[in-house]
Design a protein around this motif. Structure first.
Motif, PDB file in Angstrom:
ATOM      1  N   PRO A   1       0.794  -1.224   0.000  1.00 31.79           N
ATOM      2  CA  PRO A   1       0.000   0.000   0.000  1.00 31.79           C
ATOM      3  C   PRO A   1       0.832   1.282   0.000  1.00 31.79           C
ATOM      4  O   PRO A   1       0.322   2.344  -0.295  1.00 31.79           O
ATOM      5  N   GLY A   2       2.089   1.201   0.314  1.00 36.93           N
ATOM      6  CA  GLY A   2       2.931   2.396   0.391  1.00 36.93           C
ATOM      7  C   GLY A   2       3.696   2.650  -0.893  1.00 36.93           C
ATOM      8  O   GLY A   2       3.247   2.345  -1.989  1.00 36.93           O
ATOM      9  N   ALA A   3       4.887   3.211  -0.725  1.00 27.17           N
ATOM     10  CA  ALA A   3       5.713   3.612  -1.864  1.00 27.17           C
ATOM     11  C   ALA A   3       6.973   2.766  -1.949  1.00 27.17           C
ATOM     12  O   ALA A   3       7.559   2.400  -0.930  1.00 27.17           O
ATOM     13  N   GLY A   4       7.389   2.519  -3.183  1.00 29.92           N
ATOM     14  CA  GLY A   4       8.693   1.901  -3.383  1.00 29.92           C
ATOM     15  C   GLY A   4       9.782   2.860  -2.940  1.00 29.92           C
ATOM     16  O   GLY A   4      10.736   2.479  -2.267  1.00 29.92           O
ATOM     17  N   MET A   5       9.608   4.146  -3.301  1.00 25.49           N
ATOM     18  CA  MET A   5      10.526   5.197  -2.875  1.00 25.49           C
ATOM     19  C   MET A   5       9.707   6.421  -2.491  1.00 25.49           C
ATOM     20  O   MET A   5       9.020   6.983  -3.327  1.00 25.49           O
ATOM     21  N   PHE A   6       9.748   6.791  -1.222  1.00 20.55           N
ATOM     22  CA  PHE A   6       9.147   8.053  -0.773  1.00 20.55           C
ATOM     23  C   PHE A   6      10.314   8.936  -0.371  1.00 20.55           C
ATOM     24  O   PHE A   6      11.052   8.625   0.554  1.00 20.55           O
ATOM     25  N   VAL A   7      10.492  10.033  -1.108  1.00 17.85           N
ATOM     26  CA  VAL A   7      11.627  10.912  -0.844  1.00 17.85           C
ATOM     27  C   VAL A   7      11.183  12.350  -1.047  1.00 17.85           C
ATOM     28  O   VAL A   7      10.493  12.665  -2.016  1.00 17.85           O
ATOM     29  N   ASP A   8      11.553  13.230  -0.122  1.00 21.02           N
ATOM     30  CA  ASP A   8      11.341  14.655  -0.355  1.00 21.02           C
ATOM     31  C   ASP A   8      12.494  15.431   0.245  1.00 21.02           C
ATOM     32  O   ASP A   8      13.094  15.013   1.227  1.00 21.02           O
ATOM     33  N   GLY A   9      12.790  16.539  -0.396  1.00 24.88           N
ATOM     34  CA  GLY A   9      13.853  17.400   0.088  1.00 24.88           C
ATOM     35  C   GLY A   9      14.582  18.067  -1.064  1.00 24.88           C
ATOM     36  O   GLY A   9      14.448  17.666  -2.211  1.00 24.88           O
TER      37      GLY A   9
END
Length: 167
Positions: free
Chosen positions: A51-59
């Protein structure tokens, strides 16, 4: 503090896990990683795998380059609400990634000044969403991306500021 991830050849995720999750961090570089979840898209229908992300990235100064992500609700994504937080790459580079069997291949609802180029989305329900709804995106470059076997087309809009070359 900047963060550079070392080579991770492959991450295999169980059905309830996300792959890589890095929040509100500058100078993140993820390159040549393979992240595999339990999801599939069959006959245009997502099977509700991870249900989530393979890659969750912010910045700021984000670089996601030549990664392979398969089997998540969101292949690569930034935050949905950036009130007081960074966006998907501000500035940043999301280039040459292969995303498959995800509900949404690349999701940048609120993007910063990011270059999304040469990414391939295969067998996703929604290949790419950039700028959507009430979120305001900064000028971004969406160039040379390719989708195959996906149910819907690319979705670029919302309050995304589109600047034509030379203007």
């Amino acid at each position: 503090i900047g963060l550079a991830l070392v080579k991770v050849p492959q991450i295999l995720c169980g059905a309830t896990y996300q792959g890589i999750y890095v929040e509100d961090s500058p100078d993140v570089t993820i390159s040549k990683a393979t992240i595999i979840g339990a999801g599939t898209v069959t006959a245009g229908v997502w099977n509700n795998g991870n249900p989530g992300a393979g890659m969750f990235v912010d910045g700021p100064r984000l670089v996601l380059d030549a990664n392979t992500v398969r089997g998540f609700r969101y292949g690569i994504r930034g935050p949905l609400n950036t009130a007081g937080r960074n966006a998907l790459g501000n500035p940043g580079l999301v280039r040459g990634n292969m995303v498959s069997d995800c509900y949404i291949g690349i999701l940048g609802v609120t993007v910063g000044a990011v270059n999304l180029s040469a990414n391939v989305m295969a067998n996703c329900v929604r290949p790419m969403i950039v700028g959507e709804g009430g979120s305001t995106a900064q000028p971004a470059s969406v160039v040379g991306n390719f989708a195959t076997g996906c149910v819907r087309p690319f979705e670029v809009g919302g309050k995304l500021i589109v600047v034509r070359p030379g203007s």
